[in-house]
Design a protein around this motif. Sequence first.
Motif, mmCIF file in Angstrom:
data_model
loop_
_atom_site.group_PDB
_atom_site.id
_atom_site.type_symbol
_atom_site.label_atom_id
_atom_site.label_comp_id
_atom_site.label_asym_id
_atom_site.label_seq_id
_atom_site.Cartn_x
_atom_site.Cartn_y
_atom_site.Cartn_z
ATOM 1 N N TRP A 104 -24.115 -8.885 42.919
ATOM 2 C CA TRP A 104 -23.281 -9.859 42.202
ATOM 3 C C TRP A 104 -21.933 -10.100 42.873
ATOM 4 N N VAL B 244 -27.318 -5.148 36.275
ATOM 5 C CA VAL B 244 -26.654 -6.452 36.146
ATOM 6 C C VAL B 244 -25.139 -6.299 36.210
ATOM 7 N N ILE C 58 -29.507 -12.791 42.068
ATOM 8 C CA ILE C 58 -28.138 -13.079 41.658
ATOM 9 C C ILE C 58 -27.368 -13.645 42.848
ATOM 10 N N PHE D 287 -25.018 -12.494 32.065
ATOM 11 C CA PHE D 287 -24.456 -13.082 33.290
ATOM 12 C C PHE D 287 -23.442 -14.159 32.923
#
Length: 356
Positions: free
Chosen positions: A25, A227, A294, A320
């Motif tokens: 990310w 995440v 991502i 997200f």
Amino acid sequence: MQIMKQLTPADHTPCDLGFAMPAEWDEHAATWMSWPGDDELWFGHLAGVRSEYAELVRTIARFEPVHLLVRDEESETDARERLAGEASVTFHRVPLDDSWVRDNGPLFVRNAAGEVALVNWEFNSWGGKFEWENDNRIPEYVAEYLGMGHWDRPEILEGGGLEITGDGVGLTTRSCFLTETRNPGLTEEGYTLLLNDTLGVRKLLWLDGGLENDHTDGHIDTITRFVDPQTIVTSVAEDTTDANYAVMQGNLEALRGMTDANGQPFRIVELPLPANRLEGAEGRLPPTYANFYIGNGFVVVPQYGDPNDGRALEILRPLFQGREVIGLPSRQIIEGGGSFHCLTQQQPAGSIWPGA
């Protein structure tokens, strides 16, 4: 098995020089991909695969540059026609065996000064299941093209087999990393030392296994994903008669007992597997929503025309914030055994480290 160290001319590991693998990310400079080019490997579905793949490339190119490897003239012509007008796509003519650049491509590392280098691992097509000699050369090509310093490692390691948080925590499966067809004799402790030296993983967490009939021997990126540094999404099977049910439940229970870099329990979010069983040329296929990718301002999530497609997007979108969560078709792509994360490799933002 004793861990070998093939070092730079300056005789330093990435860890010695302050390099570690950033989280997915983090900001990207680009995404690397490899155009599908062999109808036999896709069991006669190549035309449909290329259609879905082109939509994936176009979507990613809306947000960040794409470096697209093409194996020959036919592949390049096909890709250029399908991607006409995409100024953010750079084409590279490179010999290829297959399209799974997550596993055969480089793993990029970055230091505190923002310099980016790469680690070149050996690749043997998930234990010798397919041809791999051309794909094993991809990291060297990438390093040469970018003018980027790199380390050549003798160990076999696939990017899809490892999830990382960017703050020193990694997650993998025993069914993959400990198979005798990769690094015989390399133990859990040995992997921890290896990944600390090369990718900055100081705490390596282990799940037992992955999805039924996954030819990667259970890659983590098909079932369980970070995440953020404190949050894990993990696949669950809702049908108790499904062969995946017990394995996924075992993983879920194991995750609930694990802690992050600060010793705190993770937040665990359950993500259903597709409701419908899919059959391919070699038996059951391993469709999963956890194989999302991502990128800069977006997340692309595979969709299979399944009743759980919408549910998966609803679960992932709140995780997200600030990114557009996009569902794209992957019904043809899954015939090859993987999906969007398997087909992509992120290059982190930063200046090029020329080497020691």
